[in-house]
Design a protein around this motif. Structure first.
Motif, PDB file in Angstrom:
ATOM      1  N   PHE A 141      54.452 -22.073 -19.394  1.00 35.46           N
ATOM      2  CA  PHE A 141      54.855 -23.158 -20.250  1.00 35.46           C
ATOM      3  C   PHE A 141      54.880 -24.894 -20.749  1.00 35.46           C
ATOM      4  CE2 PHE A 141      59.172 -24.015 -23.080  1.00 35.46           C
ATOM      5  CZ  PHE A 141      58.624 -23.456 -24.361  1.00 35.46           C
ATOM      6  N   ASP A 142      55.742 -24.702 -19.488  1.00 36.66           N
ATOM      7  CA  ASP A 142      56.016 -26.195 -19.169  1.00 36.66           C
ATOM      8  C   ASP A 142      54.613 -27.632 -19.057  1.00 36.66           C
ATOM      9  OD1 ASP A 142      58.507 -25.765 -18.940  1.00 36.66           O
ATOM     10  OD2 ASP A 142      58.642 -25.563 -16.175  1.00 36.66           O
TER      11      ASP A 142
ATOM     12  N   GLU B 108      70.178 -20.161 -14.052  1.00 36.96           N
ATOM     13  CA  GLU B 108      69.156 -19.295 -14.175  1.00 36.96           C
ATOM     14  C   GLU B 108      67.260 -20.222 -14.116  1.00 36.96           C
ATOM     15  OE1 GLU B 108      68.666 -15.719 -13.285  1.00 36.96           O
ATOM     16  OE2 GLU B 108      71.246 -16.034 -13.977  1.00 36.96           O
ATOM     17  N   SER B 109      67.054 -20.885 -15.188  1.00 39.22           N
ATOM     18  CA  SER B 109      66.662 -21.764 -15.354  1.00 39.22           C
ATOM     19  C   SER B 109      65.951 -22.108 -13.836  1.00 39.22           C
ATOM     20  CB  SER B 109      66.796 -22.415 -15.891  1.00 39.22           C
ATOM     21  OG  SER B 109      67.781 -23.809 -15.916  1.00 39.22           O
TER      22      SER B 109
ATOM     23  N   VAL C 235      59.809 -18.720 -11.981  1.00 39.99           N
ATOM     24  CA  VAL C 235      58.733 -18.490 -12.995  1.00 39.99           C
ATOM     25  C   VAL C 235      58.117 -18.641 -12.469  1.00 39.99           C
ATOM     26  CG1 VAL C 235      59.415 -17.094 -14.787  1.00 39.99           C
ATOM     27  CG2 VAL C 235      61.149 -16.765 -14.013  1.00 39.99           C
ATOM     28  N   GLU C 236      56.892 -17.726 -12.614  1.00 40.72           N
ATOM     29  CA  GLU C 236      55.130 -18.688 -13.184  1.00 40.72           C
ATOM     30  C   GLU C 236      55.098 -18.486 -14.768  1.00 40.72           C
ATOM     31  OE1 GLU C 236      50.296 -17.783 -11.644  1.00 40.72           O
ATOM     32  OE2 GLU C 236      52.395 -16.423 -11.131  1.00 40.72           O
ATOM     33  N   ASP C 237      55.299 -17.922 -14.952  1.00 38.17           N
ATOM     34  CA  ASP C 237      55.481 -18.126 -16.424  1.00 38.17           C
ATOM     35  C   ASP C 237      55.857 -19.443 -17.108  1.00 38.17           C
ATOM     36  OD1 ASP C 237      53.506 -15.736 -16.796  1.00 38.17           O
ATOM     37  OD2 ASP C 237      54.760 -14.565 -17.912  1.00 38.17           O
ATOM     38  N   ARG C 238      57.523 -19.715 -16.707  1.00 40.19           N
ATOM     39  CA  ARG C 238      57.544 -20.403 -17.056  1.00 40.19           C
ATOM     40  C   ARG C 238      57.200 -21.616 -16.616  1.00 40.19           C
ATOM     41  NH1 ARG C 238      63.333 -20.237 -14.697  1.00 40.19           N
ATOM     42  NH2 ARG C 238      63.488 -18.307 -16.494  1.00 40.19           N
TER      43      ARG C 238
ATOM     44  N   GLN D  40      61.421 -26.814 -18.973  1.00 36.05           N
ATOM     45  CA  GLN D  40      62.943 -25.714 -19.204  1.00 36.05           C
ATOM     46  C   GLN D  40      63.019 -25.560 -17.490  1.00 36.05           C
ATOM     47  OE1 GLN D  40      61.597 -21.255 -20.333  1.00 36.05           O
ATOM     48  NE2 GLN D  40      62.988 -21.769 -21.827  1.00 36.05           N
ATOM     49  N   SER D  41      61.927 -25.295 -16.972  1.00 34.74           N
ATOM     50  CA  SER D  41      62.417 -25.019 -15.211  1.00 34.74           C
ATOM     51  C   SER D  41      63.295 -26.487 -15.102  1.00 34.74           C
ATOM     52  CB  SER D  41      60.540 -25.575 -14.059  1.00 34.74           C
ATOM     53  OG  SER D  41      60.258 -23.855 -14.886  1.00 34.74           O
TER      54      SER D  41
ATOM     55  N   GLN E 103      59.257 -11.457 -12.582  1.00 35.22           N
ATOM     56  CA  GLN E 103      59.784 -12.623 -14.222  1.00 35.22           C
ATOM     57  C   GLN E 103      61.494 -13.046 -14.031  1.00 35.22           C
ATOM     58  OE1 GLN E 103      57.755 -13.390 -16.782  1.00 35.22           O
ATOM     59  NE2 GLN E 103      56.364 -12.782 -15.732  1.00 35.22           N
ATOM     60  N   ASN E 104      61.456 -12.493 -13.426  1.00 32.71           N
ATOM     61  CA  ASN E 104      63.267 -12.531 -13.137  1.00 32.71           C
ATOM     62  C   ASN E 104      63.291 -13.033 -11.731  1.00 32.71           C
ATOM     63  OD1 ASN E 104      65.318 -11.004 -14.804  1.00 32.71           O
ATOM     64  ND2 ASN E 104      63.787  -9.857 -14.779  1.00 32.71           N
TER      65      ASN E 104
END
Length: 775
Positions: A240-241, A229-230, A234-237, A217-218, A162-163
């Motif tokens: 979300f995109d 950081e973006s 991150v797979e969850d991001r 967001q990515s 996640q990081n």
């Protein structure tokens, strides 16, 4: 660190992987099966006069016998013995289990899992020990479980993923200690962050890749990747995109839009991802016929239709439909019509690409709010969260109000996680609203340094807390000092004064300077309590009292006007004022444009030494064109000072700041000799465009062009000794180019200006660097 050094000499001989421990269990199972499950040739029943438990230290023999389920004198088969073995092993308390029949005696031999002496983490730098300890299930002084330890390792690995560290590996190991104890060590290889090297889109026609990258967001990795950081994968991001893209297109009339797939390919060097979104835009729809019907006798359809803000021909947006439903339901509450629900019935017209919307007023279920339960708020008081709800215990339940309250709670920015759900209460017609939050840091302490061509080197110290004492109050204090300036600021705000939608504010500021006017020193202080409250959906009104103190001293110039004003010495002011703002962005009816209007007046004359009226006005309009690639912005603002009883303005009261680009502060307006005086009036119009420069989006750099026209004028010349110029309005014209940079230090703006028209005595400025502000 001391713990690691103490065990280092025995590390190689005592450390064991979990895999051998699991293999020993498997071996024990085979051994037990060999003894407890006879082959077909010697299948038989057993009757035991005694059962002996061996090897247990912490767990009572009677407890193990209960797990086995075998009683003395009971006839059991080989299958029963195997089932007893499985039951004992399934408790998770034993590392090995053996069931051995010995004639009339049954021996159950067990090896208990050790207890965990302590848990340690090795190799972690990015995540702290206390954070990792909060992720895992294993705990000190509990029974060690290989399955739990492996599950904990997977959880830690997921936390690193996640990081952005998807290559992280976590290996749980045990170190044997005396008295059947072990130390559980998680060896962590964090690996490198894997960045997003490229983000692309396939199937987009209405909007360019560059515009869509600004939506999600990515971000792509760039020159400042160490500070961003973006840009980490991150797979969850990414998931979300997908939703963000859908919302973006839907709000612009593309109702058939969908993301058909997302490809994330790892580069051959395994140092970055190439992310591609496959999309289908579909056709853009507009609103067709808008109607309202009522199925409730006490609800007049015409009254509810009148509150709608959408019109035929406007680009369709689900947000506008939701906003219209909310307006109608709020009107129902105001009229006392309970349980009214609005159902949007949409008819699609593919021929002309329109959507007819019929708002049906129907009767909803009779459900009431039994109570609102709030958990997780260790700092924030319950009442701060409860006042975000438009309902209370016993009120009719409205799911929309619950969703809106959840959004308001998240918008407070007090919590890292917010979850609001409704569940059935003690009766079918009642619901309980559960609010679970997780606190986060809301205060900050800042230190800064700056340099200005006008003020020289400067330092600043600031403190801010937006949830003071958990009461939802805002408190900030700052001190800034430079070679010629000293500023003190203190601000406090209570957003729910007396439990109402009224904000109480208290501001104090003191400025000491000898640079704004190069010929003298100034002191300017204000104390202002205020009340701000809504008067319409987009309008806010602020009422305030202001006490002020101004002083001009140490003047050594030649201006007769400034010398006369300096000789007046200290002056006190006392007065009241108001400010009205109208901001269409509050309702969000148009995602591509907005209007901000501000108008205010302040009367000083309630005591004190000065009596005057100050009027200010400002209007800003913004829109986006060329598929939202270019932003156009226009600003018109002005101010006026009117003094009474024969008084005239002083330099500390007149407008002298940088009201338009291209001129230095106090570098335009009335001039006596060579000394700028400021003016009683100012007016300026600013027009600008912001556009992409073709640079990678991850740099956060865009360009702009602007044109400003305006001026400062008006000053009493009774005491003038030298000739006074620019007494009347004479517009100055400036053009320029801008560079916008979303830097790690904040949004910055670089302006290069050229004064096309200026007046004698004006001091132009070809370059300036400011902190960017959005209207």
């Amino acid at each position: 660190m001391a713990y690691k050094q103490h065990r280092r000499s025995r590390y190689l001989t005592q450390r064991q992987h979990l895999a051998p421990a699991l293999r020993s269990i498997g071996f024990a199972a085979l051994t037990a099966a060999a003894f407890a499950v006879p082959g077909p040739s010697d299948a038989q029943n057993y009757r035991f006069s005694s059962v002996t438990i061996e090897g247990n230290q912490r767990i009572e023999s009677s407890t193990i016998l209960t797990y086995a389920g075998i009683a003395r004198g009971e006839t059991v088969s080989a299958g029963d013995l195997n089932e007893a073995y499985q039951r004992i092993l399934a408790t998770g308390l034993f590392e090995t289990v053996e069931i051995v029949p010995q004639g009339s005696r049954l021996v159950i031999q067990v090896t208990e899992f050790p207890t965990i002496n302590r848990i340690a983490f090795e190799g972690n730098r990015r995540l702290k020990n206390e954070d990792l300890a909060g992720f895992i299930e294993s705990q000190s002084r509990q029974v060690f479980s290989p399955t739990t330890a492996e599950r904990d390792a997977a959880t830690i690995t997921e936390a690193y993923a996640q990081n952005g560290r998807v290559s992280a590996r976590v290996t749980p190991k045990v170190i044997r200690r005396s008295d059947n104890r072990v130390d559980l060590v998680f060896e962590i290889f964090e690996g490198r962050k894997i960045e997003v090297q490229r983000i692309g889109f396939v199937g987009n026609r209405a909007y360019s890749d560059r515009r869509l990258r600004r939506v999600i967001q990515s971000k792509q990795a760039g020159l400042l990747r160490a500070l961003v950081e973006s840009d980490t994968f991150v797979e969850d991001r990414i998931q979300f995109d997908r939703q963000v893209l859908t919302d973006f297109y839907n709000s612009r009339g593309y109702v058939d839009f969908r993301v058909t797939g997302t490809n994330a390919e790892l580069a051959r060097e395994r140092d970055g991802y190439f992310v591609t979104f496959n999309i289908q835009e579909g056709q853009q729809f507009n609103f067709g016929e808008i109607t309202t019907v009522s199925e409730i006798p006490e609800a007049d359809a015409e009254d509810y239709h009148a509150v709608l803000k959408i019109r035929q021909g406007k680009t369709y947006s689900p947000t506008l439909v939701e906003d219209s439903i909310a307006r109608m339901e709020r009107l129902a509450i105001k009229k006392g019509v309970d349980f009214l629900r609005v159902e949007p019935r949409i008819t699609r017209n593919d021929r002309d690409l329109t959507l007819d919307v019929e708002f049906a007023l129907v009767r909803g279920e009779r459900i009431f709010v039994e109570r609102i339960d709030i958990e997780g708020n260790t700092t924030t008081l319950d009442r701060v969260i409860r006042r975000q709800f438009d309902m209370a215990e016993g009120d009719p339940f409205n799911p929309r109000q619950i969703r809106e309250a959840a959004e308001r709670i998240r918008a407070l920015n007090y919590f890292s996680d917010t979850d609001v759900n409704a569940r059935e209460g003690s009766r079918p017609d009642q619901v309980v609203v559960d609010v679970n939050v997780e606190e986060k840091t809301t205060g900050s302490l800042t230190f800064g340094a700056s340099y200005s061509t006008n003020s020289g080197m400067g330092v600043s110290v600031g403190f801010s807390e937006r949830n003071f004492l958990g009461r939802g109050q805002r408190l900030s204090a700052a001190i800034a000092a430079s070679e010629n300036n000293l500023n003190y600021n203190l601000s406090f705000a209570e957003p729910a004064f007396l439990g109402r939608d009224v904000e109480f504010g208290l501001d104090f500021a003191l400025t000491e300077t000898d640079s704004d006017f190069s010929e003298f020193d100034t002191v300017d202080g204000i104390f202002r309590p205020s009340l701000t409250f809504p008067i319409s959906e987009n309008g806010r009104l602020s009422l305030y009292y202001q006490a002020g103190y101004q002083d001009i001293s140490n003047y050594y110039g030649r201006s007769g006007i400034l010398r006369t004003e300096t000789n007046m010495g200290e002056q006190w002011t006392s007065g009241i004022g108001y400010n009205y703002t109208y901001d269409t962005r509050r309702s969000g009816l148009d995602p591509n444009s907005g209007v901000l209007l501000s108008f205010g007046q302040r009367y000083s004359g309630l005591g004190g030494d000065r009596e005057y009226l100050e009027t200010t006005a400002r209007i800003v309009a913004q829109t986006m064109i060329l598929n939202e690639e270019v932003t156009l912005r226009a600003t018109v603002e002005g101010g006026a000072l009117e003094f009474f009883n024969g008084q005239n303005s002083r330099a500390v009261e007149r407008y002298a700041s940088q009201v338009m680009r291209g001129f230095e502060p106090n570098g335009m307006g009335p001039v006596e000799g060579l000394e700028h005086l400021g003016g009683d009036y100012y007016a300026v119009a600013k027009f600008e465009a912001e556009f992409p420069l073709g640079l990678p989006d991850e740099y956060g750099i865009s360009g702009g062009a602007f044109y400003d026209v305006g001026g400062i004028w008006g000053v009493d010349t009774t005491n003038a000794i030298l000739p006074v110029q620019s007494k009347s309005f004479k517009p100055r014209h400036v053009v320029g180019l801008s560079l916008f940079w979303e830097s790690p230090f904040g949004p910055l703006r670089f302006n290069w200006s050229k004064a096309l028209k200026k007046e004698p005595g004006d001091i132009d400025q070809s370059f300036d660097l400011t902190v960017r502000t959005d209207f």
